[in-house]
Design an enzyme around this catalytic site. Structure first.
Site, PDB file in Angstrom:
ATOM      1  N   LYS A   1      -6.507  -1.388  11.488  1.00  0.00           N
ATOM      2  CA  LYS A   1      -7.600  -1.630  11.792  1.00  0.00           C
ATOM      3  C   LYS A   1      -7.340  -2.806  13.528  1.00  0.00           C
ATOM      4  O   LYS A   1      -7.854  -1.799  14.147  1.00  0.00           O
ATOM      5  CB  LYS A   1      -8.336  -2.632  10.867  1.00  0.00           C
ATOM      6  CG  LYS A   1      -7.700  -3.765  11.105  1.00  0.00           C
ATOM      7  CD  LYS A   1      -8.308  -4.427   9.179  1.00  0.00           C
ATOM      8  CE  LYS A   1      -7.152  -5.259   8.926  1.00  0.00           C
ATOM      9  NZ  LYS A   1      -6.251  -4.587   7.889  1.00  0.00           N
TER      10      LYS A   1
ATOM     11  N   VAL B   1       0.866  -1.149   0.029  1.00  0.00           N
ATOM     12  CA  VAL B   1       0.067  -0.508  -0.515  1.00  0.00           C
ATOM     13  C   VAL B   1       0.561   1.362  -0.096  1.00  0.00           C
ATOM     14  O   VAL B   1       0.470   2.226  -0.328  1.00  0.00           O
ATOM     15  CB  VAL B   1      -1.265   0.269   1.107  1.00  0.00           C
ATOM     16  CG1 VAL B   1      -1.834   1.588   1.232  1.00  0.00           C
ATOM     17  CG2 VAL B   1      -1.898  -1.184   1.214  1.00  0.00           C
TER      18      VAL B   1
ATOM     19  N   LYS C   1     -12.199  -4.954  12.636  1.00  0.00           N
ATOM     20  CA  LYS C   1     -13.627  -4.562  11.514  1.00  0.00           C
ATOM     21  C   LYS C   1     -14.962  -3.908  12.101  1.00  0.00           C
ATOM     22  O   LYS C   1     -15.654  -2.678  12.062  1.00  0.00           O
ATOM     23  CB  LYS C   1     -13.816  -4.717  10.100  1.00  0.00           C
ATOM     24  CG  LYS C   1     -12.369  -5.048   9.415  1.00  0.00           C
ATOM     25  CD  LYS C   1     -11.989  -5.221   8.239  1.00  0.00           C
ATOM     26  CE  LYS C   1     -10.701  -5.308   7.524  1.00  0.00           C
ATOM     27  NZ  LYS C   1     -10.663  -6.539   6.196  1.00  0.00           N
TER      28      LYS C   1
ATOM     29  N   GLY D   1      -5.799  -4.730  -1.422  1.00  0.00           N
ATOM     30  CA  GLY D   1      -5.088  -4.940  -2.191  1.00  0.00           C
ATOM     31  C   GLY D   1      -4.002  -3.371  -2.052  1.00  0.00           C
ATOM     32  O   GLY D   1      -4.904  -2.460  -1.924  1.00  0.00           O
TER      33      GLY D   1
ATOM     34  N   GLU E   1     -10.116   6.079   6.568  1.00  0.00           N
ATOM     35  CA  GLU E   1     -11.424   5.247   5.729  1.00  0.00           C
ATOM     36  C   GLU E   1     -10.526   3.059   5.388  1.00  0.00           C
ATOM     37  O   GLU E   1     -11.218   2.818   5.201  1.00  0.00           O
ATOM     38  CB  GLU E   1     -11.117   6.356   5.339  1.00  0.00           C
ATOM     39  CG  GLU E   1     -11.953   5.802   3.522  1.00  0.00           C
ATOM     40  CD  GLU E   1     -13.582   5.511   3.780  1.00  0.00           C
ATOM     41  OE1 GLU E   1     -13.964   6.786   4.119  1.00  0.00           O
ATOM     42  OE2 GLU E   1     -14.230   4.333   4.313  1.00  0.00           O
TER      43      GLU E   1
ATOM     44  N   VAL F   1     -11.232   0.175   7.226  1.00  0.00           N
ATOM     45  CA  VAL F   1     -12.512  -1.079   6.658  1.00  0.00           C
ATOM     46  C   VAL F   1     -12.502  -0.972   4.960  1.00  0.00           C
ATOM     47  O   VAL F   1     -12.353  -0.260   4.893  1.00  0.00           O
ATOM     48  CB  VAL F   1     -13.911  -0.966   7.749  1.00  0.00           C
ATOM     49  CG1 VAL F   1     -14.633  -1.662   7.739  1.00  0.00           C
ATOM     50  CG2 VAL F   1     -12.873  -0.578   9.298  1.00  0.00           C
TER      51      VAL F   1
ATOM     52  N   ASP G   1      -9.384 -10.011  12.105  1.00  0.00           N
ATOM     53  CA  ASP G   1      -9.235  -9.063  11.282  1.00  0.00           C
ATOM     54  C   ASP G   1     -11.128  -8.639  11.116  1.00  0.00           C
ATOM     55  O   ASP G   1     -11.256  -7.528  11.317  1.00  0.00           O
ATOM     56  CB  ASP G   1      -8.836  -9.692   9.978  1.00  0.00           C
ATOM     57  CG  ASP G   1      -9.112  -8.538   8.757  1.00  0.00           C
ATOM     58  OD1 ASP G   1      -8.275  -7.500   8.956  1.00  0.00           O
ATOM     59  OD2 ASP G   1     -10.240  -8.419   7.957  1.00  0.00           O
TER      60      ASP G   1
ATOM     61  N   ARG H   1      11.895  -0.415   7.587  1.00  0.00           N
ATOM     62  CA  ARG H   1      12.847  -1.637   8.345  1.00  0.00           C
ATOM     63  C   ARG H   1      14.269  -1.561   8.568  1.00  0.00           C
ATOM     64  O   ARG H   1      15.224  -1.211   9.522  1.00  0.00           O
ATOM     65  CB  ARG H   1      11.798  -2.313   8.952  1.00  0.00           C
ATOM     66  CG  ARG H   1      12.709  -3.085  10.006  1.00  0.00           C
ATOM     67  CD  ARG H   1      12.340  -4.561   9.926  1.00  0.00           C
ATOM     68  NE  ARG H   1      10.733  -4.324  10.310  1.00  0.00           N
ATOM     69  CZ  ARG H   1       9.677  -4.794  11.349  1.00  0.00           C
ATOM     70  NH1 ARG H   1      10.728  -5.033  12.744  1.00  0.00           N
ATOM     71  NH2 ARG H   1       8.726  -4.774  11.238  1.00  0.00           N
TER      72      ARG H   1
ATOM     73  N   GLY I   1     -11.124  -1.536   2.794  1.00  0.00           N
ATOM     74  CA  GLY I   1     -10.458  -0.815   1.361  1.00  0.00           C
ATOM     75  C   GLY I   1     -10.924   0.349   0.930  1.00  0.00           C
ATOM     76  O   GLY I   1     -11.041   0.722   1.329  1.00  0.00           O
TER      77      GLY I   1
END
Lengths: 438, 438
Positions: free
Chosen positions: A111, A23, A211, A313, A135, A138, A207, A54, A140
């Site tokens: 999240k 992302v 959400k 994605g 935004e 949750v 996960d 890192r 995408g």
């Protein structure tokens, strides 16, 4: 407003990017390639001031002068906005609190962090007048949180229900179409890259529960954390469950369900839960396949709404992050602020046992008279009302398929436990909650 | 910010309501009944300061001390926000300009006004620093404009396509299921209350064209007015068209389509149009029945999104109005401002003739050899490429069903005109644009 950070007065808005994976690299690329567009939309140039990763030496594709391994120092430097795409709780929480306390706005997709620490983050944001936008945390790319916290701010939301995890949706869709079992289908999903090497967060529902906590908090103006969310994953879903669903014209989905529940005395509370559900094949959520997400929202005035799109994605998530970035940039330029956390309703979160649900139960029973009467007696003893029963002969055994009316989840569980102990019941083939009319 | 209106500093925010029909009365009711909720969400009490209606004596259900017939005076009085639900262009435009020039924020559902005069309204808002919000003007309760102008502000939208008029959707759905003609179905819709006494604005596509102009403006950061939108209504849709669509596995919908079109030389322009379209029955928009609205959005990073919900009606529209009202109230309380009109891209609006479309053409032709060759020759002469042809015998005539590839709409029209003049063509049974893969 006293606590409000200074406006940027025409100078470039400086952005710190924490994390540069799938992302983050898309965010960096779009910010750079479409700099003119961002300047026009935000009202001032938006400039990447630094990227914390890192191992800076592992990123030859990024401009070396922007890279640093010291995220804490980058956050404390002369930046206006921090975009956090690292994930995890520590040390991320400290970085974001440090940013917000310094009046820097934060855009995050984290999240797990939000589902536990929104209260602290929101307090820090309020104290300095900074913005906290999330935004991308949750569903995408689907614009969902902004509609919930802004478009529907004048309405009363009663329910949010949806498919918010692509990996489990992919696995359940595949089990439905192939008839294969869970373990086999998970292996296939891993091979195809639809499941992580360690799929626990997805398949065990962590996960989706994070959400659900975020959605319930926004929808009901109440602080709901991940630990308030009842969570069941898909590891227990069997080929028998999928087969039983098919016989009922239903399919199995892992849903996050957030509801406003009104007791008989008029007291309102909130239910937030994640578990497999049988829904009718005619339901619009039933047709949502593969890695897509879709969320239904019901509100008093607006009625029924649905939002659909890609839930994960690099590019879709980057779209959501950049939308937030433009918003916080614009707020800086005009000296305003986005909506604050709204927890004013402070509703109680209802335990799962007290939540009204409906069950589907498939049983293999002895093929003799009086079985249904015995089974029905157990339901009655627990004050659970039966909606439909289907009986079929299968050689020496018979099958009973029962769907209940709404009842307290604890009463339904107790009913199932007791039925499993009846002599006339050879096997409890499938037990699953159902949603939606037949 | 220099032009920004003063914050309200804890005092109640005073709202003027212009118009009190189906939507207005719902807004007034909710504002009054849920005053505590609105105060909590907006950050200050939100108070109805006055209601302007044409005939105050006709509204015994409303508090008499709030009613006035003098909208202009109400707008000029000591109010902070003007909610406009009167409709029409004059004198509404003057009232809203007067409000904005005085620094009062405006919430409006007036699509016809916005589709013509957004530029003037936005300039007045910018000059005084007031807000101009209009979520309710398109697709009723569906949060659509806020996602377009905020959530996707960091993305590049390529297409917005949807069902944005409930009356025409109701009529086309009914024609599809009954096989009846247009006139008969319109009568039925009027009898059931789904069509106005004068249905022109709906059935001739004016309503949808206004909405297309608003959507295209927001999606492409370009000023698009209703007169820029190519408009065809549904009065010309025949039972033959519906029948021809069925043979192709398609159904007919009136769609608003807003596209970013890139020429071969890389120049970008915008196409905005409203016309009947054959779409595959498997398309998600095909299943949107009755008075519901649904809009697809495609963006570079986000991919494909869909928004679904109730497009009209008192409560759903009130939900959108009140969401905007909370937003502008909150902006007043914190001293900020919502997003401004964004017309920075300033793209050219492409005439319909130059817009790439695909056609379906059904012909009754003489049943003899060489017909297809003659017809195909006409397509070739206009540089229109044929995607599929189906030929069927029907006694002494035969039918030819042709679907083209993308071509300039003008070339397609010219092709159809010339084909209609061929001796071998007995009748052009149906001509309609198509969208979506088969």
């Amino acid at each position: 407003m006293s606590g409000s950070p200074a406006t940027v007065d025409g100078r470039a808005l400086r952005v710190a990017l924490l994390g540069c994976g799938t992302v983050g690299s898309e965010v960096a690329r779009l910010l750079t390639e479409q700099a003119d567009e961002f300047a026009a939309r935000a009202g001032a140039p938006v400039e990447l001031a630094g990227i914390a990763v890192r191992r800076p030496d592992k990123h030859p594709e990024l401009p070396a002068h922007l890279l640093t391994a010291d995220a804490a120092a980058l956050v404390e430097s002369d930046v206006d906005v921090v975009v956090e795409l690292v994930g995890g709780i520590e040390p991320t929480l400290e970085w974001l609190l440090s940013a917000l306390r310094r009046g820097k706005s934060v855009v995050t997709a984290n999240k797990a962090l939000l589902a536990e620490h929104t209260a602290e983050l929101a307090e820090a944001a309020d104290a300095s007048g900074a913005d906290l936008y999330f935004e991308a945390s949750v569903a995408g790319a689907i614009p969902l949180l902004r509609p919930l916290r802004e478009s529907l701010a004048g309405d009363r939301i009663t329910r949010v229900m949806g498919i918010v995890n692509g990996t489990t949706n992919f696995i359940l869709s595949a089990m439905d179409s192939t008839g294969a079992g869970y373990a086999e289908t998970l292996d296939e999903a891993s091979r195809l890259g639809y499941a992580e090497a360690d799929p626990t967060a997805d398949v065990d529902g962590y996960d989706a529960a994070s959400k659900a906590a975020i959605l319930a908090s926004l929808a009901f103006h109440t602080r709901v954390t991940a630990s308030d969310v009842h969570r069941e994953g898909i590891a227990g879903v069997t080929a028998s469950d999928i087969g039983a669903a098919k016989l009922l014209g239903r399919t199995v989905k892992l849903l996050a369900i957030c509801e406003r529940v009104t007791s008989e005395d008029g007291t309102e509370s909130v239910s937030a839960r994640v578990h497999p559900v049988m829904i009718p094949r005619s339901h619009q959520l039933a047709g949502v396949g593969g890695a897509f997400n879709a969320v239904y929202v019901e509100a008093d005035a607006a009625g029924e709404l649905m939002f659909y799109g890609q839930g994960a994605g690099g590019s879709p998530t980057a779209s959501a992050v950049l939308g937030d970035l433009v918003a916080v940039a614009r707020n800086r330029v005009v000296g305003g602020r986005g909506p604050r956390e709204s927890a004013h309703a402070g509703l109680r979160v209802r335990p799962m046992g007290q939540t009204p649900t409906r069950y589907h139960i498939s049983l293999d029973v002895a093929d003799r008279a009086g079985v249904l009467a015995q089974v029905a007696q157990v339901f009655a003893a627990h004050d659970v009302s039966i909606a439909t029963v289907r009986q079929r002969d299968k050689h020496s055994t018979a099958s009973l398929v029962i769907v209940t009316h709404l009842a307290q989840d604890a009463a339904l569980q107790a009913t199932v436990d007791e039925i499993g102990k009846l002599d006339v019941v050879r096997e409890v083939v499938s037990v699953m909650r159902v949603e939606g009319e037949d």
